[in-house]
Design a protein around this motif. Structure first.
Motif, PDB file in Angstrom:
ATOM      1  N   GLY A 195       0.834  -1.200   0.000  1.00 16.03           N
ATOM      2  CA  GLY A 195       0.000   0.000   0.000  1.00 16.03           C
ATOM      3  C   GLY A 195       0.863   1.241   0.000  1.00 16.03           C
ATOM      4  N   THR A 196       0.554   2.192  -0.873  1.00 16.13           N
ATOM      5  CA  THR A 196       1.397   3.366  -1.067  1.00 16.13           C
ATOM      6  C   THR A 196       0.665   4.644  -0.665  1.00 16.13           C
ATOM      7  OG1 THR A 196       0.674   3.754  -3.356  1.00 16.13           O
ATOM      8  CG2 THR A 196       2.471   2.184  -3.012  1.00 16.13           C
ATOM      9  N   HIS A 197       1.429   5.714  -0.616  1.00 17.25           N
ATOM     10  CA  HIS A 197       0.843   7.022  -0.309  1.00 17.25           C
ATOM     11  C   HIS A 197       0.126   7.621  -1.511  1.00 17.25           C
ATOM     12  CE1 HIS A 197       4.131   8.581  -2.680  1.00 17.25           C
ATOM     13  NE2 HIS A 197       3.711   9.809  -2.503  1.00 17.25           N
ATOM     14  N   MET A 198       0.275   7.019  -2.689  1.00 18.46           N
ATOM     15  CA  MET A 198      -0.363   7.511  -3.904  1.00 18.46           C
ATOM     16  C   MET A 198      -1.732   6.863  -4.129  1.00 18.46           C
ATOM     17  SD  MET A 198       1.572   9.821  -5.143  1.00 18.46           S
ATOM     18  CE  MET A 198       0.968   9.998  -6.814  1.00 18.46           C
ATOM     19  N   TYR A 229      -4.413  -1.795  -7.661  1.00 17.69           N
ATOM     20  CA  TYR A 229      -5.731  -1.495  -7.111  1.00 17.69           C
ATOM     21  C   TYR A 229      -5.721  -0.014  -6.711  1.00 17.69           C
ATOM     22  CZ  TYR A 229      -5.300  -6.587  -6.486  1.00 17.69           C
ATOM     23  OH  TYR A 229      -5.065  -7.921  -6.675  1.00 17.69           O
ATOM     24  N   ASP A 230      -6.468   0.808  -7.428  1.00 16.83           N
ATOM     25  CA  ASP A 230      -6.374   2.255  -7.223  1.00 16.83           C
ATOM     26  C   ASP A 230      -7.755   2.899  -7.146  1.00 16.83           C
ATOM     27  OD1 ASP A 230      -7.044   1.749  -9.791  1.00 16.83           O
ATOM     28  OD2 ASP A 230      -5.613   3.112 -10.705  1.00 16.83           O
ATOM     29  N   GLU A 231      -8.521   2.525  -6.125  1.00 19.04           N
ATOM     30  CA  GLU A 231      -9.831   3.126  -5.915  1.00 19.04           C
ATOM     31  C   GLU A 231      -9.865   4.050  -4.704  1.00 19.04           C
ATOM     32  OE1 GLU A 231     -12.477   2.992  -7.777  1.00 19.04           O
ATOM     33  OE2 GLU A 231     -11.685   1.591  -9.259  1.00 19.04           O
ATOM     34  N   HIS A 232      -8.854   4.002  -3.867  1.00 21.56           N
ATOM     35  CA  HIS A 232      -8.840   4.835  -2.663  1.00 21.56           C
ATOM     36  C   HIS A 232      -8.586   6.293  -3.021  1.00 21.56           C
ATOM     37  CE1 HIS A 232      -9.415   2.177   0.748  1.00 21.56           C
ATOM     38  NE2 HIS A 232      -8.603   1.285   0.208  1.00 21.56           N
ATOM     39  N   LEU A 233      -8.969   7.172  -2.095  1.00 23.31           N
ATOM     40  CA  LEU A 233      -8.762   8.611  -2.261  1.00 23.31           C
ATOM     41  C   LEU A 233      -7.711   9.150  -1.301  1.00 23.31           C
ATOM     42  CD1 LEU A 233     -12.494   9.727  -2.641  1.00 23.31           C
ATOM     43  CD2 LEU A 233     -10.847   9.200  -4.441  1.00 23.31           C
ATOM     44  N   GLY A 234      -7.019   8.260  -0.607  1.00 22.67           N
ATOM     45  CA  GLY A 234      -5.977   8.668   0.321  1.00 22.67           C
ATOM     46  C   GLY A 234      -4.915   7.593   0.440  1.00 22.67           C
ATOM     47  N   ALA A 235      -3.914   7.855   1.266  1.00 22.41           N
ATOM     48  CA  ALA A 235      -2.838   6.886   1.466  1.00 22.41           C
ATOM     49  C   ALA A 235      -3.386   5.600   2.077  1.00 22.41           C
ATOM     50  CB  ALA A 235      -1.757   7.479   2.367  1.00 22.41           C
ATOM     51  N   VAL A 236      -2.920   4.458   1.579  1.00 25.97           N
ATOM     52  CA  VAL A 236      -3.379   3.151   2.060  1.00 25.97           C
ATOM     53  C   VAL A 236      -2.577   2.780   3.304  1.00 25.97           C
ATOM     54  CG1 VAL A 236      -3.705   0.728   1.476  1.00 25.97           C
ATOM     55  CG2 VAL A 236      -3.958   2.483  -0.289  1.00 25.97           C
ATOM     56  N   SER A 238      -7.745   3.217   4.491  1.00 25.71           N
ATOM     57  CA  SER A 238      -7.020   4.360   3.941  1.00 25.71           C
ATOM     58  C   SER A 238      -7.309   5.608   4.770  1.00 25.71           C
ATOM     59  CB  SER A 238      -7.423   4.573   2.474  1.00 25.71           C
ATOM     60  OG  SER A 238      -6.897   5.787   1.971  1.00 25.71           O
ATOM     61  N   ASP A 239      -6.556   6.660   4.460  1.00 22.57           N
ATOM     62  CA  ASP A 239      -6.791   7.949   5.111  1.00 22.57           C
ATOM     63  C   ASP A 239      -8.083   8.600   4.656  1.00 22.57           C
ATOM     64  OD1 ASP A 239      -4.519   7.776   6.598  1.00 22.57           O
ATOM     65  OD2 ASP A 239      -3.281   8.987   5.268  1.00 22.57           O
ATOM     66  N   ASP A 240      -8.723   8.072   3.617  1.00 23.89           N
ATOM     67  CA  ASP A 240     -10.004   8.617   3.168  1.00 23.89           C
ATOM     68  C   ASP A 240     -11.175   8.124   4.005  1.00 23.89           C
ATOM     69  OD1 ASP A 240     -10.125   6.011   2.405  1.00 23.89           O
ATOM     70  OD2 ASP A 240     -10.270   6.383   0.261  1.00 23.89           O
ATOM     71  N   PRO A 246      -5.675   3.115  11.032  1.00 22.16           N
ATOM     72  CA  PRO A 246      -4.263   2.935  10.696  1.00 22.16           C
ATOM     73  C   PRO A 246      -3.752   1.509  10.859  1.00 22.16           C
ATOM     74  CG  PRO A 246      -4.466   3.970  12.833  1.00 22.16           C
ATOM     75  CD  PRO A 246      -5.853   3.822  12.314  1.00 22.16           C
ATOM     76  N   THR A 247      -4.415   0.694  11.712  1.00 17.53           N
ATOM     77  CA  THR A 247      -3.987  -0.699  11.914  1.00 17.53           C
ATOM     78  C   THR A 247      -5.224  -1.591  11.995  1.00 17.53           C
ATOM     79  OG1 THR A 247      -3.941  -0.406  14.322  1.00 17.53           O
ATOM     80  CG2 THR A 247      -1.861  -0.067  13.121  1.00 17.53           C
ATOM     81  N   ALA A 248      -5.041  -2.860  11.606  1.00 14.53           N
ATOM     82  CA  ALA A 248      -6.150  -3.822  11.623  1.00 14.53           C
ATOM     83  C   ALA A 248      -5.580  -5.227  11.778  1.00 14.53           C
ATOM     84  CB  ALA A 248      -6.994  -3.722  10.355  1.00 14.53           C
TER      85      ALA A 248
END
Length: 576
Positions: free
Chosen positions: A391-394, A411-418, A434-436, A462-464
């Motif tokens: 998971g990246t910050h992009m 996999y690029d559906e998030h709107l924030g860092a994963v 994610s941060d979203d 942030p953790t799971a």
């Protein structure tokens, strides 16, 4: 004043009107038209003619003033001379658009020639028409029809040498612009890059000696910083390697030090909450970020720190550092073991992801996609053990294949860092946070979201971690609570289970569940370890474990009451 005695007429304000009493007399009087029709067309034409004459007169006066100012080499603007003129807006826009699209136009200030009546003699005498098109006409086509220009200006067959269109002109100008430069080398110009042949001037004037000296000092400091950064990058670019801290890598029977002791046998057992400190591991020079037990047996602990080092610690015998893995130049964010523990993946802020051999300490593969990796997880499925997710910050999740060394899926559906990636449903799916403030459920290998979980009251996770039964997964929320979600069906949140009391806002405090699924443990910003009962959500114990935030905690996979924790105080502690 109404006079009934008058002879058929009354006087009111010096106007004679018929007497209502004598209607026959009034009928004989001719009716008076109070609003007669008057022809005022001549008057309107006269007013328009006077208005045009006044406009022309004012225009000529302004033109003479501008010519006098130009002839006297006087500037009325910072970059030169601006001629004041009175131009019809419709006519000006028409000629401006014509010039932009086709490269020719008529001087819009010439109001007298609004009828578009042109001839060859007119070009020889008049200079108001654009010079390039006038020369094109004089040197080129003889059959020039004015009506064709006014009716269809797109016919360029009348001109042999048309001027450049607006798009071609912009392309030509872009070629003459200087390069932006590299920000890392100190020659970055960006949007302030000038054009070749352009004369630059300063509006504020020249700098004095004090300003020049200050400017030179600032330039020297900036250049020194750039040089230091470049030299630092060169010195830190080291080849991945490792250091073995023990005497022999194999015992007298030829077994590797990585093999699990014979007395450790994985199996089902009842877990208990630890009571005392068993050992403290000291070796990292900076904050410890993550810890992982060796899969299934747990006879080693793998730790990563902000000192860019990864260490492997013994748990059962001497409890010392066995091997140190060196290969990153920045803080190591996350590590993850393979299914058998023979390999692991490390993700660092230097944008590198290394795939290591745990036993030999060699980096088998190195990946760099110019993205900051925030988390990494190797696939726990045996058939797909050669793949791992990052998971990246992009806002994207990258799937790597260790056999080909390439990215096989994105996999690029998030709107924030994963922040986290957790495998569920027998490793067929995985959950990403994610941060979203959203949870996405994905089918492994298919970059389409299966389930989208998002609510206005949700916070970032942030953790799971996954429950041992595989029916639930827990997420550490930034509102000082731990949320529980189902792993099947509608993936609904279990609102009956609320784990609260600790403080985790602002930090990525790790959580874990005991192997028998009876207890849940979480880190705390004050350095404590919180233990809850899974069924009743009752808090059983709080251990003051560290001086700083307890950033991660893991339950031993075999020993019933052993728990390992790490903190930003640079230590790793083993509890029993």
């Amino acid at each position: 004043a109404y006079d009934s005695e008058s002879e058929g007429l009354s006087t009111y304000s010096n106007v004679q009107i018929p007497n209502l009493k004598d209607r026959s007399e009034a009928e004989r009087i001719k009716a008076i038209d109070l609003a007669p029709e008057v022809d005022i067309s001549d008057l309107i034409r006269k007013q328009e003619r006077e208005k045009q004459e006044a406009l022309l007169k004012m225009n000529n006066e302004m033109t003479n003033i501008s010519k006098e100012a130009t002839s006297a080499n006087t500037k009325n603007y910072i970059t030169g001379t601006v001629n004041v003129d009175n131009i019809d807006s419709h006519y000006f826009n028409q000629q401006m658009n014509t010039y932009k699209n086709f490269g020719y136009a008529v001087d819009p200030s010439d109001i007298e020639r609004a009828g578009y009546t042109y001839s060859k003699d007119h070009f020889n005498k008049d200079s108001n028409f654009v010079e390039e098109i006038k020369n094109s006409y004089l040197e080129g086509t003889e059959n020039f029809n004015n009506s064709n220009i006014s009716s269809n200006p797109r016919d360029k067959e009348y001109f042999s040498n048309n001027s450049l269109s607006q798009q071609d002109y912009v392309k030509l100008i872009k070629k003459t612009r200087e390069k932006y430069g590299d920000p890392g080398k100190g020659d970055f110009k960006g949007p302030w890059a000038s054009y070749k042949g352009e004369e630059l001037f300063s509006i504020k004037g020249e700098l004095n000696e004090e300003q020049r000296e200050m400017l030179s000092q600032m330039e020297q400091q900036r250049q020194k910083k750039v040089d230091d950064d470049q030299s630092k990058k060169k010195t830190l670019s080291v080849e991945p390697t490792s250091v073995f801290h023990m005497q022999d890598e194999k015992d007298y029977l030829g077994r590797s030090y990585l093999d699990a002791p014979s007395h450790i046998k994985p199996g089902e057992h009842v877990c208990y909450i630890p009571k005392k400190l068993l050992h403290t591991y000291v070796g990292h020079s900076d904050n410890v970020q993550k810890i992982k037990f060796f899969p299934k047996t747990g006879h080693f602990i793998l730790s990563c720190s902000q000192d860019s080092k990864i260490k492997l610690w013994d748990v059962n015998t001497h409890r010392k550092c066995v091997r140190t893995y060196l290969g990153h130049t920045e803080s190591v964010r996350d590590v993850s073991f393979s299914v058998d523990g023979r390999n692991f993946v490390s993700a660092s802020y230097d944008k590198l992801v290394h795939y290591w051999d745990t036993e030999t300490g060699k980096a088998i593969l190195s990946f760099n996609n110019k993205k900051l990796p925030f988390c990494c997880v190797m696939n726990p499925d045996i058939e797909n053990s050669h793949t791992f997710l990052v998971g990246t910050h992009m806002k994207s999740i990258l799937q790597y294949d260790t056999r080909s060394g390439q990215v096989t899926q994105t996999y690029d559906e998030h709107l924030g860092a994963v922040n986290t990636i957790t495998f569920i449903d027998n490793n067929k799916r995985f959950v990403s946070t994610s941060d979203d403030k959203k949870l996405f459920i994905w089918e492994f290998g298919i970059p389409v979201v299966v389930k989208h979980i998002s609510e206005p009251t949700m916070h970032s996770i942030p953790t799971a971690c996954l429950h041992p039964s595989g029916k639930y997964f827990a997420g550490q929320c930034l509102d000082n609570k731990i949320s529980i979600y189902e792993c099947k069906g509608g993936f609904k949140i279990n609102r009956k289970k609320k784990f609260a009391g600790h403080t985790s806002a602002g930090y990525s405090c790790g959580i874990d569940i005991s192997p028998d699924g009876q207890f849940l443990v979480s880190g705390d910003t004050t350095g404590g370890l919180w233990f809850w009962d899974w069924k009743t959500t009752k808090n059983y114990r709080v251990i003051n474990a560290h001086n700083k935030v307890s950033v991660d905690v893991k339950w031993h996979p075999v020993e019933p009451s052993k728990v390992a924790s790490c903190s930003w105080d640079g230590t790793i502690k083993l509890w029993d």
